[in-house]
Design an enzyme around this catalytic site. Structure first.
Site: not given
Ligand code: HMG
Ligand code: MG
Length: 304
Positions: A15-16, A207, A209, A240, A249
């Site tokens: 994933r990450d 966690h 990086h 990210c 990471n």
């Molecule tokens: P948004 O645009 O505000 O969402 O995104 P929305 O509810 O307004 O929906 C907009 C569109 O997205 C719609 O589609 C929804 O259906 C679709 P449209 O009608 O425009 O065609 N949608 C989805 N589709 C599939 N699956 C879903 C989903 N949700 C909405 N679950 C949202 C808000 C949270 C969804 C967006 O900002 C997002 O997906 N963000 C994820 C970002 C991400 O994955 N970042 C990396 C992971 S975090 C990380 O790496 C840190 C970590 O490792 C820890 C660390 O290192 O500190 C964990």
């Molecule tokens: Mg991370």
């Protein structure tokens, strides 16, 4: 100094690690990575994420990954679920565990999940309640715990406040994320101690990086505070997309080598992990970020 006798490694490479790879990655490669990791003795593999495919296209095929992997008893195959839509997708493919991800920084929260920290907690309340009804354990993350790419320094009390909320909602564990890898050991201790005002060490994970090369020192500092769970990624893959400059990471091989060298059990077979590490780097045509894998060479290749 007291260290935990056993440490659980949460392997976040599929994933990450893969969420940040440029270009399209074949589904078969993702499936094979998880299958190879399943043979390494790991107990938790973060296998994908059910986020918006517009935000993270690399994870768009997480359903197929979950459908095609060979699951081993005793391994938790987990996924990120930022909202109810993500949770429903995760439940449909029978994930073993889900994770919600919050931040200690307002700006990062907006950039990463398009809402404020408070709004994210409201969203996660629904997600966690629905996950509980489906009997799914929920992990929490707090990003930018040691610094933010937009806001700089983050107060330990801000991290601890989010940890307290996630635990109160029902997360069984919260992983403290140094998303951009800027932390140093004494800061890590201060953050973990602030979190322990609201949590037992067993409810916390770290966690890191490795952007500034501090991860192993930071893990040692976290272990000294009693933290028994460490996230890491095969070959140090990762980053990210919403945290510019964030590198991979900490490498799982390096963490396992450190822990085994200290007499701490992980259940992980280092040779199999190293062979998997060389295999994925060859497939991705990228440099291996694990010092241990580089030191051992790739003679074990093919054994995984
Ligand atoms: P948004 O645009 O505000 O969402 O995104 P929305 O509810 O307004 O929906 C907009 C569109 O997205 C719609 O589609 C929804 O259906 C679709 P449209 O009608 O425009 O065609 N949608 C989805 N589709 C599939 N699956 C879903 C989903 N949700 C909405 N679950 C949202 C808000 C949270 C969804 C967006 O900002 C997002 O997906 N963000 C994820 C970002 C991400 O994955 N970042 C990396 C992971 S975090 C990380 O790496 C840190 C970590 O490792 C820890 C660390 O290192 O500190 C964990
Ligand atoms: Mg991370």
């Amino acid at each position: 100094m007291n260290y935990p006798e056993k440490v659980r490694i949460v392997e976040v490479g599929p994933r990450d690690g893969l969420q940040n790879e440029p270009g399209h990655l074949p589904l078969a490669l993702k499936v094979e990575l998880v299958n190879r990791l399943s043979a390494c003795g790991l107990s938790t593999i973060e296998t994908g994420s059910f986020v918006s495919p517009k935000w993270i296209p690399q994870m768009a095929d997480s359903e197929q990954v979950f459908q095609q992997i060979t699951r081993h008893p005793g391994i938790q195959y987990s996924a990120l679920t930022p909202n109810l839509q993500g949770l429903q997708r995760a439940i449909a493919v029978n994930v073993s565990e889900v994770a919600v991800f919050a931040a200690a920084s307002e700006t990062f929260s907006q950039r990463n999940i398009n809402c404020s920290v408070q709004e994210s907690i409201a969203r996660f309340t629904e997600v966690i309640n629905a996950a509980k009804q489906a009997d799914l354990p929920v992990r929490g993350y707090v990003s930018c715990a040691l610094g933010c790419p937009y806001e700089g320094e983050i107060a330990p009390s801000a991290v601890a406040g989010v940890v307290a909320k996630l635990l109160a909602l029902g997360c069984y564990e919260v992983s403290i994320g140094d998303t951009i890898g800027v932390g140093t050991p004494l800061k890590v201790k201060a953050v973990m101690e602030a979190c322990m005002q609201h949590a037992n060490p067993a409810q916390l994970a770290v966690h890191f990086h490795d952007t500034y090369g501090q991860s192993l020192a930071n893990i040692l500092a976290a272990l000294q505070t009693g933290i028994p769970t460490v996230d890491s990624s095969i070959a140090g893959l990762g980053g990210c997309p919403y945290a510019q400059g964030a590198s991979g990471n900490v490498a799982s091989e390096d963490v396992v080598y450190l822990l085994h060298g200290m007499g701490i059990e992980t259940g992980v077979d280092l040779d199999t992990l190293i062979a998997t590490s060389h295999w994925i780097c060859e497939k991705l045509e990228r440099k291996n970020n694990s010092k241990v894998a580089l030191a051992r060479g790739n003679s074990a290749r093919g054994n995984a």
